[in-house]
Design a protein around this motif. Sequence first.
Motif, PDB file in Angstrom:
ATOM      1  N   GLU A   1      16.366  29.238  55.105  1.00 10.67           N
ATOM      2  CA  GLU A   1      16.012  29.956  56.334  1.00 10.67           C
ATOM      3  C   GLU A   1      17.015  31.061  56.650  1.00 10.67           C
ATOM      4  O   GLU A   1      16.654  32.147  57.091  1.00 10.67           O
ATOM      5  CB  GLU A   1      15.887  28.973  57.501  1.00 10.67           C
TER       6      GLU A   1
ATOM      7  N   GLU B   1      16.368  33.911  54.373  1.00 14.00           N
ATOM      8  CA  GLU B   1      15.199  34.675  54.843  1.00 14.00           C
ATOM      9  C   GLU B   1      15.569  35.542  56.038  1.00 14.00           C
ATOM     10  O   GLU B   1      15.166  36.704  56.133  1.00 14.00           O
ATOM     11  CB  GLU B   1      14.070  33.712  55.221  1.00 14.00           C
ATOM     12  N   ASP B   2      16.343  34.981  56.951  1.00 12.26           N
ATOM     13  CA  ASP B   2      16.795  35.763  58.116  1.00 12.26           C
ATOM     14  C   ASP B   2      17.564  37.003  57.664  1.00 12.26           C
ATOM     15  O   ASP B   2      17.360  38.105  58.187  1.00 12.26           O
ATOM     16  CB  ASP B   2      17.716  34.917  59.005  1.00 12.26           C
TER      17      ASP B   2
ATOM     18  N   ARG C   1      17.465  38.532  54.792  1.00  9.23           N
ATOM     19  CA  ARG C   1      16.575  39.508  54.121  1.00  9.23           C
ATOM     20  C   ARG C   1      15.858  40.371  55.152  1.00  9.23           C
ATOM     21  O   ARG C   1      15.753  41.583  55.005  1.00  9.23           O
ATOM     22  CB  ARG C   1      15.524  38.772  53.266  1.00  9.23           C
ATOM     23  N   VAL C   2      15.354  39.708  56.193  1.00 10.63           N
ATOM     24  CA  VAL C   2      14.631  40.457  57.225  1.00 10.63           C
ATOM     25  C   VAL C   2      15.587  41.391  57.969  1.00 10.63           C
ATOM     26  O   VAL C   2      15.276  42.556  58.218  1.00 10.63           O
ATOM     27  CB  VAL C   2      13.940  39.490  58.211  1.00 10.63           C
TER      28      VAL C   2
ATOM     29  N   VAL D   1      16.956  37.064  64.050  1.00 11.16           N
ATOM     30  CA  VAL D   1      17.404  36.758  62.681  1.00 11.16           C
ATOM     31  C   VAL D   1      18.853  37.138  62.402  1.00 11.16           C
ATOM     32  O   VAL D   1      19.446  36.634  61.442  1.00 11.16           O
ATOM     33  CB  VAL D   1      16.486  37.417  61.629  1.00 11.16           C
TER      34      VAL D   1
END
Lengths: 153, 111
Positions: free
Chosen positions: A61, A64-65, A67-68, A125
């Motif tokens: 997670e 992913e945060d 990356r965003v 994020v």
Amino acid sequence: VSLAPDDGVWPASYTAGTRPEERHVATADPVHLILPADPRHLRLARLTAAGIAGDLGFDVERIEDLRVAVDELCAVLIDEAPVGARLSLEYRVADGEVRIQGELDVPAAELPEIHPVAAELLDIVADDYRVELVDGRRVFHLVKRGRDRAGDG
Amino acid sequence: VSQDLDQHLTVVVRPAGDEIVFALAGELDPHTAPQLQEELDAVRGVGHGGTTFVLDLGELTFIDSSGLRVLISAQKEIETAGGRLVLRRPSATAHRLLEITGLVDHLEVEP
């Protein structure tokens, strides 16, 4: 370079696989990435961020945060950038955090407005971020931690 | 079928009964969001008022605010025309973003 748990780099959630002291982190030195300021290349900024966070043992997670977050901030910097402009990214690892600084290499009179959806997403994020003009150039700073600080959450 | 030259995003459009299904594979970001917008614009005129537009997000490996904005505007336009927009089987990445932004409560999401 081998980093032991006491270095503060390893998140509390790191348990799987080899022992932390057996994992060799190749990202203690800063990583530099220079890209044409074109949305086509944002995936490279994301990929690099994910690779570095993965090396640090970030969970899925948080990767992913990150990356965003780096995608959103790069998109802000390159918004309406002229052809030939370049985006410089520096990825650093310190204290269990990934710190990324981005800079567009052309003069800018002002910062682009961050779309409300992007701003809302960034607030979720990113652990910390800011976008600013430094010496007439668009710059962002981003911090993503591998775990919550004591007392967080 | 549309695919950008770098294969960042593939959109396969096919009718399925009363639905028009857009199967997305790849990354939805500032580079590819206009591609999806164009696909939606091109097909939306074909459907009648009650058409259900399905975005199959099962193979979506990345989505950011530019992608979310396409979904939000598509839902508004489709609902205004009397249709439905359904986000079907979102990937873990897509579902998480829909969840943390609260959009899962405002868009129609099917597992």
